[in-house]
Design a protein around this motif. Structure first.
Motif, mmCIF file in Angstrom:
data_model
loop_
_atom_site.group_PDB
_atom_site.id
_atom_site.type_symbol
_atom_site.label_atom_id
_atom_site.label_comp_id
_atom_site.label_asym_id
_atom_site.label_seq_id
_atom_site.Cartn_x
_atom_site.Cartn_y
_atom_site.Cartn_z
ATOM 1 N N THR A 287 -59.057 1.769 -30.060
ATOM 2 C CA THR A 287 -58.704 0.851 -28.431
ATOM 3 C C THR A 287 -57.178 1.094 -28.924
ATOM 4 O O THR A 287 -56.022 0.686 -29.969
ATOM 5 C CB THR A 287 -58.776 0.108 -27.677
ATOM 6 N N SER A 288 -55.888 1.313 -27.829
ATOM 7 C CA SER A 288 -54.804 0.802 -27.847
ATOM 8 C C SER A 288 -54.289 -0.422 -28.168
ATOM 9 O O SER A 288 -52.908 -0.632 -28.802
ATOM 10 C CB SER A 288 -53.736 1.171 -26.567
ATOM 11 N N ASP A 289 -55.125 -1.524 -28.293
ATOM 12 C CA ASP A 289 -54.805 -3.033 -28.279
ATOM 13 C C ASP A 289 -55.917 -3.917 -28.672
ATOM 14 O O ASP A 289 -56.492 -4.758 -27.881
ATOM 15 C CB ASP A 289 -54.177 -3.681 -27.152
ATOM 16 N N PRO A 290 -56.465 -3.056 -30.280
ATOM 17 C CA PRO A 290 -57.747 -3.772 -30.172
ATOM 18 C C PRO A 290 -57.542 -5.117 -30.393
ATOM 19 O O PRO A 290 -58.650 -6.255 -30.396
ATOM 20 C CB PRO A 290 -57.612 -3.473 -31.954
ATOM 21 N N ALA A 291 -56.707 -6.197 -30.600
ATOM 22 C CA ALA A 291 -56.419 -7.388 -30.126
ATOM 23 C C ALA A 291 -57.174 -8.274 -29.536
ATOM 24 O O ALA A 291 -57.954 -9.299 -28.933
ATOM 25 C CB ALA A 291 -55.272 -8.083 -30.916
ATOM 26 N N LEU A 319 -65.228 2.954 -21.865
ATOM 27 C CA LEU A 319 -63.923 3.454 -22.470
ATOM 28 C C LEU A 319 -63.141 4.301 -21.300
ATOM 29 O O LEU A 319 -63.485 4.980 -20.608
ATOM 30 C CB LEU A 319 -64.133 3.966 -23.696
ATOM 31 N N LEU A 320 -61.952 3.481 -20.667
ATOM 32 C CA LEU A 320 -60.717 4.798 -20.096
ATOM 33 C C LEU A 320 -60.302 5.420 -20.801
ATOM 34 O O LEU A 320 -59.180 4.954 -21.895
ATOM 35 C CB LEU A 320 -60.545 4.118 -18.739
ATOM 36 N N GLY A 324 -51.918 10.877 -22.856
ATOM 37 C CA GLY A 324 -50.615 11.105 -23.722
ATOM 38 C C GLY A 324 -51.834 9.827 -24.809
ATOM 39 O O GLY A 324 -51.490 9.751 -25.991
ATOM 40 N N GLY A 325 -53.209 10.142 -24.810
ATOM 41 C CA GLY A 325 -53.917 9.035 -25.356
ATOM 42 C C GLY A 325 -54.420 8.164 -25.864
ATOM 43 O O GLY A 325 -55.243 7.754 -26.767
ATOM 44 N N GLY A 326 -53.936 7.062 -24.511
ATOM 45 C CA GLY A 326 -54.317 5.936 -24.938
ATOM 46 C C GLY A 326 -55.777 5.117 -24.227
ATOM 47 O O GLY A 326 -55.944 5.735 -23.995
ATOM 48 N N ILE A 327 -56.772 4.237 -25.291
ATOM 49 C CA ILE A 327 -57.429 4.470 -24.369
ATOM 50 C C ILE A 327 -58.173 2.518 -24.552
ATOM 51 O O ILE A 327 -57.378 1.916 -25.467
ATOM 52 C CB ILE A 327 -58.406 4.851 -26.112
ATOM 53 N N SER A 328 -59.118 2.137 -23.759
ATOM 54 C CA SER A 328 -58.864 1.173 -23.173
ATOM 55 C C SER A 328 -60.334 0.775 -22.788
ATOM 56 O O SER A 328 -61.055 1.700 -22.643
ATOM 57 C CB SER A 328 -58.017 0.248 -21.984
#
Length: 450
Positions: A287-291, A319-320, A324-328
């Motif tokens: 994902t874009s922000d694993p932490a 997941l969304l 641009g490829g961001g994943i959350s």
């Protein structure tokens, strides 16, 4: 068997993004189109299908596209019987059902025009009259066929009775005009006769999730045809600059892991090919922000343990995929206190350490869970285990009186009992509102007593 090729379309792309092919032996392959791969802002269909011009073979292709078919048997059975198609002929089934895949994807005969388009409130929807709405709810409640002329415009995963609808700006329920291709905006979940309280229980669990700070799909409880039904706002919808409803591409964790829906529980898989905490860590790392996502998953797991949701399987996380490829990870959805139903297993969807049920969890299991999800430091795990469990428990405890006095005493008692069990294993003090509540006892006479 004849070879078959199908266009794979994404609602946000004017042209097909790739092609699904069935060979004469029934094998499947998928390939993105070169034009799509080179397109600025292109997104992958799945973590299991990263953007590349190279084709994907059977082992990767089959699970993803199998997950596009609904789990309930109604529509599948009709097509299989009418067209003499076997259940494992994924392409053959999608040839007939692929225009109505859940989400932003559609799978169509090569050269077909798009069947999914943005929706205009003014012209693409028709209100559902009261008598017909009652008939729809009654059919779902009794698990009968929908009334004549009613087609679910977005067949949904899962075993609960449900239908996709749209809520108009004036609050009335509507459905897309036939063949309009317009998106729905809400899901109407109707409990069956053997689980009459599921709507109100899921409403309360979702409301608790939202109240203590999790991003959670909005819900409301509606009395229709004598049944309390749950209306859930879809998290995979948005409005474009013209005010039209558009679909957002999402995938559940089973698709992201390349697992068929049959392997959505850890107990059904095998090491290296199953939904477990190690697999979740791989998803979160992508994902874009694993932490941030790791922290949310840990807290969500603790919340589920407290509220008795042991059915948090791979299709109940999603997941969304952003432009641009961001994943959350998506907002939370499908949270039901399944431990209130003694006819269901109390086995967890994924193990916590080596524990398969809440009652088995020990401090060492929580430590192993945190280590597996991606926290390498023993000191950090010890600190975070206490912090997260204390925070989630305290927030939930603040709502126990409201839940108990609001007609959900069994749920409040269950949460308190689960707190005493889990916090006791972690040597954490139980919040005062949970200390002295009645113990949750179980079912009797079809409902819950304590």
């Amino acid at each position: 068997m004849e070879a078959l090729a199908l266009d794979v379309r994404l609602d946000t792309s004017a042209d097909p993004v790739g092609v699904l092919v069935r060979d004469q032996r029934g094998g499947l392959a998928f390939a993105y189109s070169e034009a799509y791969v080179s397109q600025p802002g292109a997104i992958s269909l799945s973590l299991s299908l990263p953007l590349t011009p190279e084709p994907f073979e059977e082992a990767v292709t089959r699970p993803f596209f199998d997950n596009l078919l609904q789990e309930r048997d109604g529509a599948l059975s009709d097509i299989m019987a009418r067209e003499a198609i076997a259940r494992d002929d994924i392409a053959g089934l999608l040839f007939h059902l692929g225009k109505d895949c859940a989400g932003a994807l559609s799978v169509l005969p090569v050269g077909s025009p798009p069947t999914k388009v943005p929706g205009d409130y003014q012209k693409d929807y028709q209100p559902i009259e009261g008598d017909r709405l009652d008939a729809i709810v009654e059919s779902l409640h009794k698990r009968r066929r929908l009334p004549a002329g009613t087609d679910d415009p977005s067949p949904l995963a899962g075993m609960q009775s449900k239908i996709a609808l749209t809520v108009l700006p004036d609050g009335s329920l509507a459905e897309p005009v036939p063949s309009s291709g317009a998106p729905t905006t809400h899901i109407l979940k109707v409990p069956d006769q053997d689980h009459i309280h599921d709507g109100s229980l899921e409403y309360e669990a979702m409301r608790l999730s939202q109240e203590i700070g999790f991003s959670t799909a909005d819900v409301s409880l509606l009395p229709i045809a004598g049944v309390n039904v749950l209306l859930v706002t879809r998290f995979d919808r948005a409005r474009d600059k013209d005010g039209r409803i558009v679909r957002i591409h999402q995938e559940d964790f089973a698709q992201a892991l390349g697992l068929p829906s049959a392997l959505k529980y850890e107990r059904r898989g095998a090491p290296g090919r199953r939904f477990d905490v190690d697999a979740v860590r791989r998803i979160l790392d992508a994902t874009s922000d694993p932490a941030v996502e790791r922290e949310l998953f840990i807290q969500a797991t603790l919340f589920d343990l407290f509220v008795g949701n042991v059915d948090a399987h791979a299709k109940n996380f999603a997941l969304l995929h952003e432009p641009g490829g961001g994943i959350s990870t998506s907002p939370r959805y499908d949270i039901l206190p399944t431990r209130l139903d003694d006819t269901l297993t109390d086995e967890l969807a994924y193990k916590i350490g080596d524990a398969t049920t809440l009652d088995e969890i020990r401090k060492e299991d929580i430590d192993l869970f945190l280590k597996t999800v991606g926290i390498p430091s023993a000191a950090a795990r010890q600190r975070l285990a206490k912090r997260y469990a204390t925070e989630v428990a305290n927030k939930l405890a603040g709502h126990l009186d409201r839940v108990g006095k609001g007609g959900q005493k069994p749920l409040a008692d269950l949460i308190a009992s689960n707190m005493r069990t889990l916090l006791g294993a972690l040597d954490i003090e139980v919040p005062d509102p949970a200390k002295d509540r009645d113990a949750y006892i179980g079912r009797a006479g079809g409902w819950l007593l304590s």
